[in-house]
Structure formats: structure tokens, C-alpha cells
Design a protein around this motif. Structure first.
Motif, short mmCIF file in Angstrom:
data_model
loop_
_atom_site.label_atom_id
_atom_site.label_comp_id
_atom_site.label_asym_id
_atom_site.label_seq_id
_atom_site.Cartn_x
_atom_site.Cartn_y
_atom_site.Cartn_z
N ASP A 1 -72.10 -14.20 -38.57
CA ASP A 1 -71.21 -13.37 -39.38
C ASP A 1 -72.00 -12.39 -40.25
OD1 ASP A 1 -68.49 -12.75 -40.52
OD2 ASP A 1 -69.48 -13.48 -42.33
N LEU A 2 -73.06 -12.87 -40.87
CA LEU A 2 -73.89 -12.00 -41.71
C LEU A 2 -74.53 -10.90 -40.88
CD1 LEU A 2 -75.61 -14.62 -44.05
CD2 LEU A 2 -74.12 -12.77 -44.77
N PHE A 3 -75.08 -11.24 -39.74
CA PHE A 3 -75.75 -10.24 -38.91
C PHE A 3 -74.75 -9.21 -38.37
CE2 PHE A 3 -79.45 -12.65 -39.36
CZ PHE A 3 -80.51 -12.05 -38.69
N ALA A 4 -73.55 -9.65 -38.08
CA ALA A 4 -72.57 -8.75 -37.50
C ALA A 4 -71.93 -7.82 -38.52
CB ALA A 4 -71.48 -9.55 -36.79
N HIS A 5 -71.75 -8.29 -39.77
CA HIS A 5 -70.89 -7.56 -40.69
C HIS A 5 -71.53 -7.14 -42.01
CE1 HIS A 5 -67.97 -10.10 -38.26
NE2 HIS A 5 -67.67 -8.86 -37.92
N HIS A 6 -72.61 -7.76 -42.40
CA HIS A 6 -73.13 -7.48 -43.75
C HIS A 6 -73.99 -6.22 -43.76
CE1 HIS A 6 -74.94 -8.11 -47.69
NE2 HIS A 6 -73.98 -8.99 -47.91
N PRO A 7 -73.89 -5.40 -44.80
CA PRO A 7 -74.71 -4.18 -44.86
C PRO A 7 -76.20 -4.43 -44.94
CG PRO A 7 -73.43 -4.47 -46.89
CD PRO A 7 -72.91 -5.46 -45.90
N GLN A 8 -76.62 -5.63 -45.32
CA GLN A 8 -78.04 -5.96 -45.36
C GLN A 8 -78.54 -6.60 -44.06
OE1 GLN A 8 -80.73 -5.70 -47.67
NE2 GLN A 8 -79.44 -4.10 -48.54
N SER A 9 -77.72 -6.62 -43.03
CA SER A 9 -78.15 -7.15 -41.73
C SER A 9 -79.42 -6.43 -41.27
CB SER A 9 -77.05 -6.95 -40.69
OG SER A 9 -77.53 -7.24 -39.40
N PRO A 10 -80.42 -7.18 -40.77
CA PRO A 10 -81.64 -6.52 -40.28
C PRO A 10 -81.45 -5.81 -38.94
CG PRO A 10 -81.78 -8.88 -39.92
CD PRO A 10 -80.53 -8.64 -40.72
N LEU A 11 -80.29 -5.95 -38.31
CA LEU A 11 -80.05 -5.28 -37.04
C LEU A 11 -79.93 -3.76 -37.24
CD1 LEU A 11 -77.35 -7.57 -35.39
CD2 LEU A 11 -79.81 -7.57 -34.97
N THR A 12 -80.45 -3.02 -36.29
CA THR A 12 -80.24 -1.59 -36.28
C THR A 12 -78.77 -1.31 -35.93
OG1 THR A 12 -80.77 -1.37 -33.93
CG2 THR A 12 -82.62 -1.22 -35.49
N ASP A 13 -78.33 -0.08 -36.15
CA ASP A 13 -76.94 0.27 -35.84
C ASP A 13 -76.64 0.06 -34.36
OD1 ASP A 13 -76.50 0.92 -38.48
OD2 ASP A 13 -76.78 3.08 -38.19
N ASP A 14 -77.57 0.45 -33.49
CA ASP A 14 -77.36 0.28 -32.05
C ASP A 14 -77.28 -1.20 -31.69
OD1 ASP A 14 -77.30 2.99 -31.68
OD2 ASP A 14 -79.36 3.14 -30.94
N ALA A 15 -78.17 -2.00 -32.28
CA ALA A 15 -78.17 -3.43 -31.98
C ALA A 15 -76.90 -4.10 -32.49
CB ALA A 15 -79.40 -4.10 -32.59
N ARG A 16 -76.43 -3.66 -33.64
CA ARG A 16 -75.22 -4.27 -34.18
C ARG A 16 -74.00 -3.95 -33.30
NH1 ARG A 16 -73.38 -4.39 -40.44
NH2 ARG A 16 -75.62 -4.18 -40.66
#
Length: 202
Positions: A37-52
């Protein structure tokens, strides 16, 4: 900065939920779903926009009860590696650590236990292993200054070290991050089957 504060609060709350769960397997399921949930939705997720945009969940191995240990933190053997080291990071500068001891994990080996020797402090337990499908830079098991705390009777000198909760640092997902990586005393020669695997979202 308030986004980062919220991220840390939510991580701390997630690990508090983990420690209060009725069973380690239930705790692991809550942890996995909470991190997704954090990786998918939080603004501090370390995922790039493309990865998200392509994200469907973090790759996590099924829970293995044999990878959970409630262990004593023992004094480090004489001459067994350095008692301090400094990680050089981009955003946080030089991050110093001092060794507080070692934990022995039956059938796997031993890992150095570190204390973050700067403001806030905290236990830091990273691990690098020989599995072909884990992040080559290593993973974190405990990082209590960031809320990643699995419990244990610290007054009795004990920690819960559950390798099913080993997770990839943010630098595994984006080159924008520079993370402290496991030193030699936190490298196991065996392959660990538990925890997060190599991320396909880098």
C-alpha cells in the motif's frame, strides 16, 4: 518534509501492528500488504512514476517459520572485523555506525548488530546473502530509527531477527537514493529463501 514524516509514522505503525499480531505468519501478511500500500500510493514511495504505474505488489517469498530467531546479542569475538564504520550517502551525508555485538543464527551464520551513532540512534541490522534472486546490494532486517523493529526483550539483551521481513532499501528501486549497504560482517554465504526478492521495478 511532512510527507516523509507521514511515511515514517505509517512505517512505525505498521511494525507496531507486526509486533502485536497473534502469529508471525499473520504479522508477515500484514507487513506485506502494508508495504504494498505504501509503495503504491504514498508520495514518499521510492518507486519511479513509471514503476508505480506498472506496480502490482512487491515480490515477497512465502513465510518460512525456520527463518525466525529470538536471539541474544553477544559480544563480538576479538579481532572479528571493525567496531565502527561510516556509510556515505547522498541525502544524509556520512552516517556513522558502531558495533554493539553479534547475533548467531543457527544453520546460517552470524551477523553484526550496529548502532546508528548519530542523532536519534537505533539498531541497524542489514544482511547480504548468496541467493540469486535477492538484491545484490543487500537488504535490511532491522532499522529501528526508521521504525523497522520486530521486537525482542531488549532488557535481556535479545532481539527478534525474522529474515522473512528482510526488505530492499530504497536504492534498490531508484538511483535517486543512496543507502547504507551491509558491511562484511553482515554477509552470509548461504542463500536466504525469505523476504523481499529482487525488485522488477528498478
Amino acid at each position: 518534509m511532512l510527507d516523509l514524516l507521514d511515511w515514517r509514522r505509517r512505517v512505525a505503525a505498521l511494525y507496531a501492528d507486526v509486533r502485536s499480531a497473534g502469529s508471525p505468519r499473520t504479522a508477515h501478511d500484514r507487513w506485506r500488504r502494508g508495504r504494498d500500500d505504501l509503495f503504491a500510493h504514498h508520495p514518499q514511495s521510492p518507486l519511479t512514476d513509471d514503476a508505480r504505474a506498472a506496480f502490482t505488489g512487491l515480490p515477497v517469498a512465502p513465510y518460512d517459520p525456520d527463518l525466525r530467531f529470538d536471539v541474544a546479542v553477544e559480544p563480538a569475538p576479538e579481532g572479528a572485523g571493525p567496531d565502527a564504520w561510516t556509510a556515505r550517502t547522498g541525502s544524509d551525508g556520512d552516517v556513522p555506525f558502531t558495533r554493539v555485538g553479534v547475533v548467531r543464527l543457527p544453520g546460517l551464520g552470524s551477523l553484526d548488530v550496529w548502532w546508528l551513532a548519530s542523532y536519534g540512534g537505533g539498531i541497524f541490522l542489514p544482511v547480504r546473502d548468496a541467493a540469486p534472486d535477492t538484491y545484490g546490494g543487500g537488504r535490511y532486517v532491522l532499522d529501528t530509527v526508521k521504525g523497522a523493529d520486530l521486537g525482542g526483550d531488549v532488557r535481556a539483551g535479545r532481539l527478534v531477527v525474522d529474515l522473512n521481513f528482510a526488505y530492499n532499501p530504497s536504492c534498490a528501486y531508484s538511483p535517486a537514493w543512496t543507502c547504507p549497504l551491509p558491511p562484511a560482517g553482515n554477509t552470509l554465504t548461504v542463500a536466504l529463501p525469505g523476504g523481499e526478492r529482487t525488485p522488477p521495478y528498478a
